[in-house]
Design a protein around this motif. Structure first.
Motif, short mmCIF file in Angstrom:
data_model
loop_
_atom_site.label_atom_id
_atom_site.label_comp_id
_atom_site.label_asym_id
_atom_site.label_seq_id
_atom_site.Cartn_x
_atom_site.Cartn_y
_atom_site.Cartn_z
N ARG A 142 -6.23 13.19 2.15
CA ARG A 142 -5.61 12.77 0.89
C ARG A 142 -4.28 13.47 0.65
NH1 ARG A 142 -9.00 14.74 -2.65
NH2 ARG A 142 -10.90 14.92 -1.40
N GLU A 143 -4.17 14.72 1.09
CA GLU A 143 -2.91 15.43 0.91
C GLU A 143 -1.80 14.84 1.78
OE1 GLU A 143 -3.34 19.66 1.19
OE2 GLU A 143 -4.55 19.78 -0.64
N ALA A 144 -2.15 14.35 2.96
CA ALA A 144 -1.16 13.65 3.78
C ALA A 144 -0.71 12.37 3.08
CB ALA A 144 -1.74 13.32 5.15
N GLY A 145 -1.67 11.67 2.46
CA GLY A 145 -1.33 10.48 1.69
C GLY A 145 -0.43 10.81 0.52
N LYS A 146 -0.66 11.96 -0.10
CA LYS A 146 0.19 12.39 -1.23
C LYS A 146 1.62 12.60 -0.78
CE LYS A 146 1.13 14.00 -5.37
NZ LYS A 146 1.27 13.07 -6.51
N PHE A 147 1.80 13.24 0.36
CA PHE A 147 3.15 13.46 0.88
C PHE A 147 3.84 12.12 1.15
CE2 PHE A 147 5.81 15.39 4.58
CZ PHE A 147 6.92 15.48 3.76
N LEU A 148 3.11 11.18 1.70
CA LEU A 148 3.70 9.86 1.96
C LEU A 148 4.14 9.17 0.67
CD1 LEU A 148 1.27 8.61 4.76
CD2 LEU A 148 3.69 9.21 5.03
N SER A 149 3.35 9.31 -0.39
CA SER A 149 3.72 8.69 -1.66
C SER A 149 4.96 9.38 -2.24
CB SER A 149 2.56 8.77 -2.66
OG SER A 149 2.35 10.09 -3.12
N ILE A 150 5.09 10.68 -2.03
CA ILE A 150 6.28 11.40 -2.50
C ILE A 150 7.51 10.97 -1.72
CG2 ILE A 150 7.37 13.69 -2.54
CD1 ILE A 150 4.62 14.81 -3.34
N ILE A 151 7.35 10.78 -0.41
CA ILE A 151 8.48 10.28 0.39
C ILE A 151 8.94 8.92 -0.11
CG2 ILE A 151 9.16 9.47 2.69
CD1 ILE A 151 7.38 11.67 3.87
N ASP A 152 7.99 8.06 -0.45
CA ASP A 152 8.34 6.74 -1.01
C ASP A 152 9.16 6.90 -2.29
OD1 ASP A 152 7.06 5.41 1.03
OD2 ASP A 152 5.20 5.08 -0.10
N ARG A 153 8.73 7.83 -3.15
CA ARG A 153 9.47 8.06 -4.41
C ARG A 153 10.88 8.57 -4.14
NH1 ARG A 153 10.58 12.48 -7.32
NH2 ARG A 153 9.11 13.86 -6.22
N LEU A 154 11.00 9.48 -3.17
CA LEU A 154 12.30 10.05 -2.84
C LEU A 154 13.22 9.00 -2.22
CD1 LEU A 154 11.15 13.48 -1.39
CD2 LEU A 154 12.21 13.07 -3.61
N GLU A 155 12.65 8.12 -1.41
CA GLU A 155 13.45 7.04 -0.81
C GLU A 155 13.99 6.10 -1.89
OE1 GLU A 155 11.68 6.54 3.72
OE2 GLU A 155 10.72 5.44 2.08
N GLU A 156 13.17 5.84 -2.90
CA GLU A 156 13.64 5.02 -4.02
C GLU A 156 14.77 5.70 -4.76
OE1 GLU A 156 10.45 3.98 -6.62
OE2 GLU A 156 9.34 2.88 -5.08
N ARG A 157 14.66 7.01 -4.96
CA ARG A 157 15.73 7.75 -5.66
C ARG A 157 17.04 7.73 -4.88
NH1 ARG A 157 15.17 13.52 -8.00
NH2 ARG A 157 17.07 12.73 -8.99
#
Length: 309
Positions: free
Chosen positions: A292-307
C-alpha cells in the motif's frame, strides 16, 4: 464525538518524554513563517497568489486522504512493533496496544468526519498530537534498542524507518493545515527523497525476512534495493542546484517506473506469503502494508505530475 473524547484522554494520559523529539524537529523544520517567505531554492513565495494557497476543496480532500491512509499505517506500526518486543517488556507492550487502539479510533473518526472545514481542521489537530506521541515512542524505543536496554526482534533500521514515516506524516498534516502549497520544486524533491528511501528500505526488509533458501527472491529484492539507492542518490543531487522543469519531469517518470515494478513485485510476494508458497518470516499484514505504501507513492507522483503540467 465519543472517539474525540477518548483520543483527548489518551493524549493527556500517556507518559512519554518528548523533549528529545521536539528539539530535533524544531532544529530540522523551518517555521511556517520561514516556509512562507522562502522556498528550498530561494524562490520568494507570494502568499496572495492563488497558486500558493490550497482551495477549500483541496484542503478537505487532502486532509481526509492523508488521515485515512497514514492513520492506518500508524495503527499497523504499533502492531508490528509489539510483535518484535520481548515478552517481558510489558510496559512497552501495553503502550503499543494503546497506540493501536487509539489510532484505530482516530481512523474511524476520519471516515465519519463531515466535510466542514472546521471539523477537518479539528481532525488534523488531534492527528498531529497523536502522531507526535507515537513519534516520541518510536524514538525512545529506537534509542533503548541501540543501547541494549530493550532486546527483541525489531531491526534498528525498522525502528528508524517507522519513526521517519511518523515524522513525515506529522509534517504533511501540519503543512496541509496551514493551507499553504509547497513550491513545486520543493514538493517534487522532498517527496522523491522520502519515498525512494522508503522503497529502498522495503526491498532490504523483504530480503532479510525471506528464508535463506529463497535465493532467487532474495536476489530480486536486493537488486531492487540497490536500484532505489541509486535513484535516491540522484534525487538528492537535484537539491544541489535549482532543477529545470524537464529534469523534474524526468525524475518523476523514472521514480514512477521503478515504483510500479516494485509494487508488482510486492503484490506477487504478498500472494505467495498469503498462500504459504514461499518460505519467510513475513506476516501477510506486513506484506500488504508495504504494498500500500508503494501505491501511496504512485498516487503522490500522479499529483505532482498534475502540478508540474
Amino acid at each position: 464525538m465519543q472517539n474525540r473524547f477518548i483520543i483527548s484522554r489518551f493524549i493527556q494520559d500517556i507518559d512519554l518524554d518528548d523533549n528529545s523529539i521536539l528539539s530535533k524537529m524544531k532544529d530540522s523544520e523551518p517555521t511556517i513563517e520561514e516556509a512562507q517567505r522562502l522556498g528550498r531554492f530561494g524562490q520568494k513565495l507570494h502568499l496572495a497568489d492563488d497558486d500558493s494557497l490550497m482551495s477549500e476543496t483541496e484542503f478537505i480532500q487532502r486532509s481526509l486522504e492523508e488521515n485515512q491512509f497514514w492513520l492506518r499505517i500508524m495503527m499497523e506500526h504499533a502492531f508490528f512493533l509489539k510483535a518484535g518486543l520481548p515478552h517481558d517488556a510489558t510496559h512497552l507492550i501495553k503502550q503499543t496496544d494503546e497506540f493501536q487502539r487509539i489510532f484505530e479510533k482516530q481512523l474511524e473518526r476520519s471516515f465519519e468526519t463531515t466535510r466542514d472545514p472546521a471539523d477537518i481542521e479539528a481532525l488534523n489537530q488531534d492527528t498531529i498530537m497523536l502522531t507526535h506521541k507515537i513519534t516520541v515512542f518510536k524514538e525512545k524505543l529506537l534509542n533503548d534498542t541501540l543501547s541494549g536496554r530493550v532486546r527483541g526482534f525489531n531491526f534498528p533500521l525498522l525502528l528508524e524507518h517507522v519513526r521517519r514515516e511518523a515524522i513525515y506524516f506529522l509534517k504533511t498534516i501540519k503543512q496541509i493545515n496551514s493551507r499553504i502549497e509547497k513550491p513545486i520544486e520543493d514538493d517534487i524533491v522532498e517527496e522523491n527523497v522520502f519515498f525512494l528511501n522508503i522503497m529502498a528500505e522495503h526491498s532490504k526488509f523483504i530480503a532479510h525476512l525471506l528464508d535463506p533458501t529463497e535465493e532467487t527472491l532474495i536476489r530480486q529484492a536486493r537488486a531492487m534495493g540497490q536500484e532505489f539507492d541509486v535513484l535516491l542518490y540522484q534525487a538528492r543531487n537535484i537539491q544541489v542546484e535549482p532543477p529545470s522543469t524537464d529534469r523534474l519531469r524526468t525524475q518523476l517518470t523514472i521514480s514512477k517506473g521503478a515504483t510500479l515494478e516494485l509494487r508488482n513485485f510486492k503484490e506477487q510476494a504478498t500472494k505467495l506469503v498469503e498462500q504459504a508458497q514461499v518460505r519467510s518470516a513475513i506476516d501477510p499484514r506486513l506484506a500488504s502494508h508495504i504494498t500500500r505504501e508503494a501505491g501511496k507513492f504512485l498516487s503522490i507522483i500522479d499529483r505532482l505530475e498534475e502540478r508540474i503540467h
